[in-house]
Design an enzyme around this catalytic site. Structure first.
Site, PDB file in Angstrom:
ATOM      1  CB  SER A   1      -0.968  -0.006   1.180  1.00 19.26           C
ATOM      2  OG  SER A   1      -0.308  -0.309   2.380  1.00 19.26           O
TER       3      SER A   1
ATOM      4  CG  HIS B   1      -3.631  -0.898  -2.298  1.00 22.97           C
ATOM      5  ND1 HIS B   1      -4.218   0.351  -2.301  1.00 22.97           N
ATOM      6  CD2 HIS B   1      -3.248  -1.135  -1.026  1.00 22.97           C
ATOM      7  CE1 HIS B   1      -4.168   0.857  -1.086  1.00 22.97           C
ATOM      8  NE2 HIS B   1      -3.583  -0.023  -0.286  1.00 22.97           N
TER       9      HIS B   1
ATOM     10  CE  LYS C   1      -7.444   0.796   0.568  1.00 18.91           C
ATOM     11  NZ  LYS C   1      -6.748  -0.079   1.491  1.00 18.91           N
TER      12      LYS C   1
HETATM   13  C1  LIG Z   1      -6.832  -0.346   2.913  1.00 17.11           C
HETATM   14  C2  LIG Z   1      -6.205  -1.639   3.217  1.00 17.11           C
HETATM   15  C3  LIG Z   1      -6.824  -2.566   4.066  1.00 17.11           C
HETATM   16  C4  LIG Z   1      -8.056  -2.231   4.850  1.00 17.11           C
HETATM   17  O1  LIG Z   1      -9.183  -2.134   4.033  1.00 17.11           O
HETATM   18  P1  LIG Z   1     -10.410  -1.240   4.531  1.00 17.11           P
HETATM   19  O2  LIG Z   1     -11.537  -1.729   3.696  1.00 17.11           O
HETATM   20  O3  LIG Z   1     -10.066   0.173   4.293  1.00 17.11           O
HETATM   21  O4  LIG Z   1     -10.604  -1.548   5.977  1.00 17.11           O
HETATM   22  C5  LIG Z   1      -6.223  -3.789   4.226  1.00 17.11           C
HETATM   23  N1  LIG Z   1      -5.069  -4.095   3.597  1.00 17.11           N
HETATM   24  C6  LIG Z   1      -4.440  -3.217   2.799  1.00 17.11           C
HETATM   25  C7  LIG Z   1      -3.173  -3.612   2.129  1.00 17.11           C
HETATM   26  C8  LIG Z   1      -4.985  -1.958   2.603  1.00 17.11           C
HETATM   27  O5  LIG Z   1      -4.348  -1.082   1.850  1.00 17.11           O
END
Ligand SMILES: *Cc1c(COP(=O)(O)O)cnc(C)c1O
Length: 396
Positions: free
Chosen positions: A177, A205, A236
């Protein structure tokens, strides 16, 4: 008070965090940040689907039909026909036997890690993994060994020197991320086969972004079916909110029966679920969004490198512009702000000490003039040309 002292220390060290008020404008890549119109380069809405009219319509219709709340956990009253439809669609999208919805990606990682492994088991976790994986490892009570970022030699060494556990799980982000790089999945699959380990990939991602059809990291490498558990988020590229796990029927059934984040929390609201469902359908039928995103990200990466910046990523819509100290990252973020670009500084503990950075994320709504503008800004900043103030935010 103890927290007041700690807050003062955070301020002292350039690590104090504050909320910004952000209002997205019509999905054209711009936003009002604290009332000021800016180009948005900090959103995870990679494909722009959070503002897609079809997604919004689907969400409104479901809210009108089912109401705002789901009224219970999925095992009691919260599992509607659209929850079921979305789970079926996600399994089809990820090409697995089954999928299960969790309320966030964070909770999806908790659910998987606390269920699949426990006391007497071993987790091997990449040092660059997301905080929700780190927390899931802690809560699982399994022995957790961290291997160096994307380092297959270190992973193998740690597999060799940690034998005798009941079960071994290798867990990795698919796309990291903060760096925007891709996990070396072919090597991980090979090691997992040789050492009898399970694999879990966090595709937060990568979902909708990597692979010809946006199915994620395993599709990107042609390794569909080789990952035991694929985690994804709806928050996302899917543009909604929530998380999911995809895998074999029995594994998903096990999670349904055992995972506390699944059992003890109210199901996602119908409007969100219907929006996500519409978004997944778009992802599966409109590859051009992904292709456009990749072209822009490649171009921006190459231009920033040639300007002399240290940049991570390049293959995904996430670029890390490494600054070093937290104050340096904050300063660069402020400079970008002056050029109408919103890209906040990312500092420890989100990233390792010494690697404070600007994290730039691209969206399908960004067009070439937006990228030109960003390149101009970075060029002006690196040449210390702080008088160059005539640039304005192009209206996309
Ligand atoms: C954003 C993210 C999460 C968490 O997801 P949410 O739906 O925002 O709780 C988990 N793992 C990674 C790698 C992320 O970037």
């Amino acid at each position: 008070m103890i927290w007041e002292q700690e807050l003062a220390a955070l301020k002292e060290n350039g690590l104090y965090r504050q909320l910004q008020s952000v209002e997205t404008l019509n999905g054209n890549g711009q936003a009002l940040v604290n009332g000021q119109k800016m180009l948005m380069f900090a959103s995870n809405n990679y494909l722009g689907l959070a503002q897609d009219q079809r997604v919004i319509e689907a969400s409104i219709q479901a809210t009108e039909r089912f109401g705002t709340g789901s009224t219970g956990s999925q095992l009691t009253t919260g599992h509607s026909i659209i929850h079921e439809k979305l789970e079926t669609k996600l399994a089809q999208f990820k090409q697995t036997e089954a999928a299960i919805l969790l309320n966030t990606g964070y909770m999806a990682n908790m659910a998987a890690l606390t269920t699949i492994v426990g006391k007497g088991d071993l987790i091997l976790s990449d040092e660059g993994n997301h905080a929700s994986i780190i927390d899931g490892c802690r809560l699982s009570r399994a022995e957790t060994v961290i291997y160096s970022h994307a380092d297959l030699d270190d992973l193998e060494m740690k597999l060799q020197s940690n034998r005798g556990f009941k079960r071994t799980l290798i867990v990795t982000d698919g796309v990291f991320s903060m760096d925007g790089d891709i996990a070396p999945l072919p090597g991980i699959v090979d090691l997992a086969e040789r050492y009898g380990a399970l694999i879990m990939v966090d595709d937060a991602h990568a979902t909708g972004v990597l692979g010809k059809d946006g199915r994620g990291t395993s599709e990107h490498f042609g390794l569909k079916g080789k990952v035991d558990i694929e985690m994804g988020t709806l928050s996302k590229a899917i543009g909604a909110e929530g998380g999911f796990l995809a895998g074999s029927r029995s594994l998903i059934d096990f999670i349904l029966n055992k995972a506390r984040p699944f059992i003890f929390s109210t199901a996602l609201s119908p409007g969100i679920v219907a929006g996500a469902l519409a978004a997944v359908e778009i992802i599966m039928t409109e590859p051009e969004r992904r292709e456009h995103l990749q072209c822009m990200s490649r171009r921006l990466y190459e231009e920033l490198i040639s300007l002399g910046y240290t940049v991570t990523g390049g293959e995904t819509p996430i670029l890390g512009i490494i600054c070093g100290k937290p104050e340096q990252a904050t300063l660069l973020s402020k400079d970008l702000h002056k050029y109408g670009i919103y890209a906040p500084a990312i500092r420890p503990p989100t990233v390792p000490i010494g690697t404070s950075r600007i994290r730039l994320t691209l969206m399908a709504q960004h067009q070439e003039p937006h990228i030109d503008h960003v390149i101009c800004a970075f060029k002006a900043i690196i040449s210390n040309d702080r008088d160059n103030r005539e640039m304005t935010v192009p209206i996309g």
